[in-house]
Design an enzyme around this catalytic site. Structure first.
Site, PDB file in Angstrom:
ATOM      1  N   SER A 205       0.816  -1.204   0.000  1.00 18.35           N
ATOM      2  CA  SER A 205       0.000   0.000   0.000  1.00 18.35           C
ATOM      3  C   SER A 205       0.854   1.261   0.000  1.00 18.35           C
ATOM      4  O   SER A 205       1.912   1.326   0.632  1.00 18.35           O
ATOM      5  CB  SER A 205      -0.908   0.014   1.239  1.00 18.35           C
ATOM      6  OG  SER A 205      -1.619   1.234   1.330  1.00 18.35           O
TER       7      SER A 205
ATOM      8  N   GLN B 226       0.685  -0.260  -4.754  1.00 17.75           N
ATOM      9  CA  GLN B 226      -0.702   0.197  -4.845  1.00 17.75           C
ATOM     10  C   GLN B 226      -0.783   1.698  -4.592  1.00 17.75           C
ATOM     11  O   GLN B 226      -0.144   2.218  -3.672  1.00 17.75           O
ATOM     12  CB  GLN B 226      -1.565  -0.553  -3.824  1.00 17.75           C
ATOM     13  CG  GLN B 226      -3.008  -0.121  -3.748  1.00 17.75           C
ATOM     14  CD  GLN B 226      -3.239   0.960  -2.705  1.00 17.75           C
ATOM     15  OE1 GLN B 226      -2.373   1.264  -1.896  1.00 17.75           O
ATOM     16  NE2 GLN B 226      -4.413   1.556  -2.728  1.00 17.75           N
TER      17      GLN B 226
ATOM     18  N   TYR C  67      -3.608   5.116  -4.372  1.00 16.61           N
ATOM     19  CA  TYR C  67      -4.919   5.736  -4.430  1.00 16.61           C
ATOM     20  C   TYR C  67      -4.808   6.963  -5.325  1.00 16.61           C
ATOM     21  O   TYR C  67      -3.707   7.470  -5.579  1.00 16.61           O
ATOM     22  CB  TYR C  67      -5.377   6.161  -3.036  1.00 16.61           C
ATOM     23  CG  TYR C  67      -5.660   5.021  -2.099  1.00 16.61           C
ATOM     24  CD1 TYR C  67      -6.817   4.264  -2.229  1.00 16.61           C
ATOM     25  CD2 TYR C  67      -4.779   4.705  -1.066  1.00 16.61           C
ATOM     26  CE1 TYR C  67      -7.076   3.216  -1.366  1.00 16.61           C
ATOM     27  CE2 TYR C  67      -5.034   3.659  -0.189  1.00 16.61           C
ATOM     28  CZ  TYR C  67      -6.190   2.915  -0.345  1.00 16.61           C
ATOM     29  OH  TYR C  67      -6.453   1.887   0.504  1.00 16.61           O
TER      30      TYR C  67
ATOM     31  N   THR D 203      -6.252   1.528  -6.724  1.00 14.00           N
ATOM     32  CA  THR D 203      -7.469   1.246  -5.969  1.00 14.00           C
ATOM     33  C   THR D 203      -8.437   2.407  -6.136  1.00 14.00           C
ATOM     34  O   THR D 203      -8.133   3.534  -5.744  1.00 14.00           O
ATOM     35  CB  THR D 203      -7.157   1.036  -4.476  1.00 14.00           C
ATOM     36  OG1 THR D 203      -6.255  -0.061  -4.338  1.00 14.00           O
ATOM     37  CG2 THR D 203      -8.418   0.748  -3.686  1.00 14.00           C
TER      38      THR D 203
ATOM     39  N   ARG E 137     -19.694   3.277  12.048  1.00 15.60           N
ATOM     40  CA  ARG E 137     -19.819   1.853  12.313  1.00 15.60           C
ATOM     41  C   ARG E 137     -20.925   1.694  13.352  1.00 15.60           C
ATOM     42  O   ARG E 137     -20.918   2.375  14.380  1.00 15.60           O
ATOM     43  CB  ARG E 137     -18.517   1.263  12.888  1.00 15.60           C
ATOM     44  CG  ARG E 137     -17.269   1.562  12.055  1.00 15.60           C
ATOM     45  CD  ARG E 137     -17.233   0.706  10.791  1.00 15.60           C
ATOM     46  NE  ARG E 137     -15.946   0.842  10.115  1.00 15.60           N
ATOM     47  CZ  ARG E 137     -15.685   1.752   9.194  1.00 15.60           C
ATOM     48  NH1 ARG E 137     -16.613   2.640   8.859  1.00 15.60           N
ATOM     49  NH2 ARG E 137     -14.505   1.809   8.595  1.00 15.60           N
TER      50      ARG E 137
ATOM     51  N   LYS F  39      -8.259  -2.030  -9.084  1.00 15.46           N
ATOM     52  CA  LYS F  39      -8.831  -2.743  -7.938  1.00 15.46           C
ATOM     53  C   LYS F  39     -10.108  -2.049  -7.469  1.00 15.46           C
ATOM     54  O   LYS F  39     -10.152  -0.826  -7.363  1.00 15.46           O
ATOM     55  CB  LYS F  39      -7.820  -2.791  -6.791  1.00 15.46           C
ATOM     56  CG  LYS F  39      -8.211  -3.682  -5.621  1.00 15.46           C
ATOM     57  CD  LYS F  39      -7.049  -3.785  -4.644  1.00 15.46           C
ATOM     58  CE  LYS F  39      -7.341  -4.759  -3.515  1.00 15.46           C
ATOM     59  NZ  LYS F  39      -8.424  -4.293  -2.632  1.00 15.46           N
TER      60      LYS F  39
ATOM     61  N   HIS G 145     -13.440  -3.636  -1.235  1.00 18.88           N
ATOM     62  CA  HIS G 145     -12.539  -3.082  -0.217  1.00 18.88           C
ATOM     63  C   HIS G 145     -12.725  -3.780   1.131  1.00 18.88           C
ATOM     64  O   HIS G 145     -12.680  -3.163   2.197  1.00 18.88           O
ATOM     65  CB  HIS G 145     -12.768  -1.579  -0.056  1.00 18.88           C
ATOM     66  CG  HIS G 145     -11.502  -0.810   0.190  1.00 18.88           C
ATOM     67  ND1 HIS G 145     -10.978   0.071  -0.721  1.00 18.88           N
ATOM     68  CD2 HIS G 145     -10.644  -0.787   1.236  1.00 18.88           C
ATOM     69  CE1 HIS G 145      -9.864   0.608  -0.241  1.00 18.88           C
ATOM     70  NE2 HIS G 145      -9.647   0.096   0.951  1.00 18.88           N
TER      71      HIS G 145
ATOM     72  N   ASP H  50     -10.755 -10.369  -4.192  1.00 15.96           N
ATOM     73  CA  ASP H  50     -10.436 -10.411  -2.769  1.00 15.96           C
ATOM     74  C   ASP H  50     -11.692 -10.132  -1.970  1.00 15.96           C
ATOM     75  O   ASP H  50     -12.630  -9.499  -2.450  1.00 15.96           O
ATOM     76  CB  ASP H  50      -9.334  -9.394  -2.425  1.00 15.96           C
ATOM     77  CG  ASP H  50      -9.801  -7.950  -2.509  1.00 15.96           C
ATOM     78  OD1 ASP H  50     -10.386  -7.452  -1.529  1.00 15.96           O
ATOM     79  OD2 ASP H  50      -9.573  -7.314  -3.551  1.00 15.96           O
ATOM     80  N   GLY H  51     -11.679 -10.642  -0.735  1.00 17.58           N
ATOM     81  CA  GLY H  51     -12.806 -10.422   0.159  1.00 17.58           C
ATOM     82  C   GLY H  51     -13.346 -11.718   0.710  1.00 17.58           C
ATOM     83  O   GLY H  51     -13.943 -12.513  -0.024  1.00 17.58           O
TER      84      GLY H  51
ATOM     85  N   ILE I 255     -11.758 -14.433   2.076  1.00 13.00           N
ATOM     86  CA  ILE I 255     -10.995 -15.683   1.983  1.00 13.00           C
ATOM     87  C   ILE I 255     -10.510 -16.079   3.378  1.00 13.00           C
ATOM     88  O   ILE I 255      -9.761 -15.354   4.027  1.00 13.00           O
ATOM     89  CB  ILE I 255      -9.790 -15.524   1.049  1.00 13.00           C
ATOM     90  CG1 ILE I 255     -10.236 -15.174  -0.368  1.00 13.00           C
ATOM     91  CG2 ILE I 255      -8.938 -16.788   1.072  1.00 13.00           C
ATOM     92  CD1 ILE I 255     -10.973 -16.256  -1.082  1.00 13.00           C
ATOM     93  N   ARG I 256     -10.938 -17.243   3.827  1.00  9.24           N
ATOM     94  CA  ARG I 256     -10.533 -17.754   5.143  1.00  9.24           C
ATOM     95  C   ARG I 256      -9.976 -19.173   5.078  1.00  9.24           C
ATOM     96  O   ARG I 256      -9.388 -19.651   6.043  1.00  9.24           O
ATOM     97  CB  ARG I 256     -11.731 -17.744   6.113  1.00  9.24           C
ATOM     98  CG  ARG I 256     -12.366 -16.372   6.326  1.00  9.24           C
ATOM     99  CD  ARG I 256     -11.435 -15.439   7.075  1.00  9.24           C
ATOM    100  NE  ARG I 256     -12.067 -14.153   7.362  1.00  9.24           N
ATOM    101  CZ  ARG I 256     -11.992 -13.070   6.591  1.00  9.24           C
ATOM    102  NH1 ARG I 256     -11.273 -13.131   5.471  1.00  9.24           N
ATOM    103  NH2 ARG I 256     -12.587 -11.957   6.922  1.00  9.24           N
TER     104      ARG I 256
ATOM    105  N   GLY J  23      -6.277 -10.200   2.887  1.00  8.37           N
ATOM    106  CA  GLY J  23      -5.933  -9.042   3.699  1.00  8.37           C
ATOM    107  C   GLY J  23      -5.974  -9.357   5.181  1.00  8.37           C
ATOM    108  O   GLY J  23      -4.952  -9.582   5.822  1.00  8.37           O
ATOM    109  N   ARG J  24      -7.178  -9.419   5.741  1.00 10.99           N
ATOM    110  CA  ARG J  24      -7.306  -9.663   7.181  1.00 10.99           C
ATOM    111  C   ARG J  24      -6.614 -10.959   7.603  1.00 10.99           C
ATOM    112  O   ARG J  24      -6.023 -11.033   8.681  1.00 10.99           O
ATOM    113  CB  ARG J  24      -8.779  -9.696   7.578  1.00 10.99           C
ATOM    114  CG  ARG J  24      -9.475  -8.344   7.528  1.00 10.99           C
ATOM    115  CD  ARG J  24     -10.928  -8.461   7.976  1.00 10.99           C
ATOM    116  NE  ARG J  24     -11.587  -7.163   8.012  1.00 10.99           N
ATOM    117  CZ  ARG J  24     -12.242  -6.624   6.970  1.00 10.99           C
ATOM    118  NH1 ARG J  24     -12.312  -7.296   5.823  1.00 10.99           N
ATOM    119  NH2 ARG J  24     -12.818  -5.444   7.075  1.00 10.99           N
TER     120      ARG J  24
END
Length: 405
Positions: free
Chosen positions: A122, A142, A144, A170, A179, A269, A293, A324-325, A327-328, A347-348
């Protein structure tokens, strides 16, 4: 083998250990999603709706996971997704790069096998592109759309001079600090005021404090890759975001301009609509990432895996498609490949691994995914990831929830 003190068997266990080690605010920065978290939750849950169609005999004794993304050969179809300032470990992105460069995967068929994959870095990272490229030769930088066109281009060219092999632009993020469970409080910089404010959290996490004390550093919330061209102090993480938020939004002509100036492998992305995928092709992109994202864009957007088939159908014969998004597990990777993705980004998952065990934890996560992919290939009777197709999946009606127009 079962999880031990130094090894974990699932990404869920990595997340549990990350939560145990990290101060509350740092941990919640890793798990937060936009507003109600509808998209964040669907990114993970959507994979559970897809089933497999396995075979039981005549299975291949060896399975191959090698592929190529943006001109770089990788040993498993999992790339490191670019994420912002990584204050979960003193080594940050450099530790991630070392793990991506050479992970000692524990494969029962070849216990000493070392695999390598590419890493997205990033522009908001806590370590410079020069530091990261010094330890890994497969880095995609990457950016922005932040600052003037000249500044964006110079940022990209700096990465190329450092050794970056591709550029990721991105474009997705309708930024929302809201949140429903509350945004985690994160200081703009670590100073005396911040130390006093966060002391109650830190005191309860002695291992986190000890790791930083041993390193002789404090969490640096600056973004060195956003330093002004020609020298000058790097902005803080929030300062860098401020530049991004206040920059006029790019047009597709702007994207095409940057693609031409960059002159190498180029990924857009944040694609969630087939029309945007076609526009990326028209702009000269060599790859697109189907992504919302990580649930931090417009809440209520479907899971990335739901959007993937329509985008593959629209442009998959013209351009590389990754996603992406959510994936575990290795099985999640295989489902994405069967729907047409060339590879996935995580990512996470790797951030939790790093929070749990530093560089070794990132390697641990890659090992979990590698072995899970291998097991799924075996069950499906495939000797290579390139043999996967939608026929290997049980796809429920209306799974995609995305128009094919």
């Amino acid at each position: 083998m079962a999880s031990t003190k130094d090894w974990f068997e699932t990404v869920a266990e990595a997340q549990r250990r990350a939560r145990k080690r990290l101060p509350k605010s740092v941990y919640y920065a890793l798990v937060a999603g936009a507003e109600q978290g509808i998209t964040l939750a669907d990114n993970v849950a959507a994979f559970d709706e897809l089933g497999f169609r396995p075979h039981i005999a005549g299975l291949p004794p060896q399975r191959d996971q090698k592929t190529t993304v943006m001109g770089q050969e990788i040993d498993l179809p999992v790339l490191i997704s670019p994420t912002g300032v990584q204050a979960v470990d003193p080594e940050g992105e450099v530790a991630v790069a070392r793990a991506a460069h050479s992970s000692n995967i524990q494969n029962p068929l070849n216990p000493e096998q070392t695999v390598s994959t590419a890493m997205g870095l990033s522009s908001f990272a806590s370590r410079s592109v020069e530091d990261v490229c010094a330890v890994h030769d497969k880095v995609f930088f990457q950016v922005y759309w932040a600052g003037s066109k000249e500044d964006i281009l110079e940022r990209a060219l700096r990465a190329k001079r450092a050794g970056a092999k591709g550029l990721i632009v991105t474009l997705d993020w309708t930024f929302a600090t809201r949140r429903d469970w509350g945004s985690p409080p994160i200081p703009e910089k670590v100073d005396v005021k911040a130390a006093l404010q966060f002391a109650p959290e830190m005191i309860t996490k002695p291992r986190y404090l000890l790791d930083w004390a041993k390193s002789g550093k404090i969490p640096d919330l600056k973004a060195p890759n956003m330093a002004p061209p020609g020298g000058g102090d790097a902005p803080t993480f929030f300062g860098a975001y401020g530049v991004w938020w206040t920059t006029p939004l790019p047009t597709w002509d702007d994207v095409a301009w940057l693609r031409e100036k960059w002159g190498g492998p180029f990924m857009v992305k944040g694609i969630m609509h087939p029309d945007d995928a076609r526009r990326a092709v028209d702009a000269g992109a060599t790859a697109v990432s189907v992504s919302n994202h990580g649930g931090n864009n417009l809440d209520g957007t479907p899971a990335a895996i739901r959007a993937l088939p329509a985008i593959v159908d629209a442009v998959g014969d013209q351009i590389e498609v990754v996603m992406d998004g959510g994936i575990r597990r290795g099985a999640d990777v295989v489902k994405a490949l069967a729907l047409g993705a060339r590879a996935v980004l995580i990512g996470r998952a790797y951030l939790w691994g790093m929070a749990a065990q530093g560089e070794r934890g990132v390697t641990n996560v890659l090992s979990i995914l590698y072995k899970g992919i291998d097991e799924a290939l075996l069950g499906l009777g495939k000797k290579s990831i390139h043999e996967l197709s939608r026929d290997d999946l049980i796809i429920p009606e209306n799974f995609t929830r995305v128009s094919k127009l």
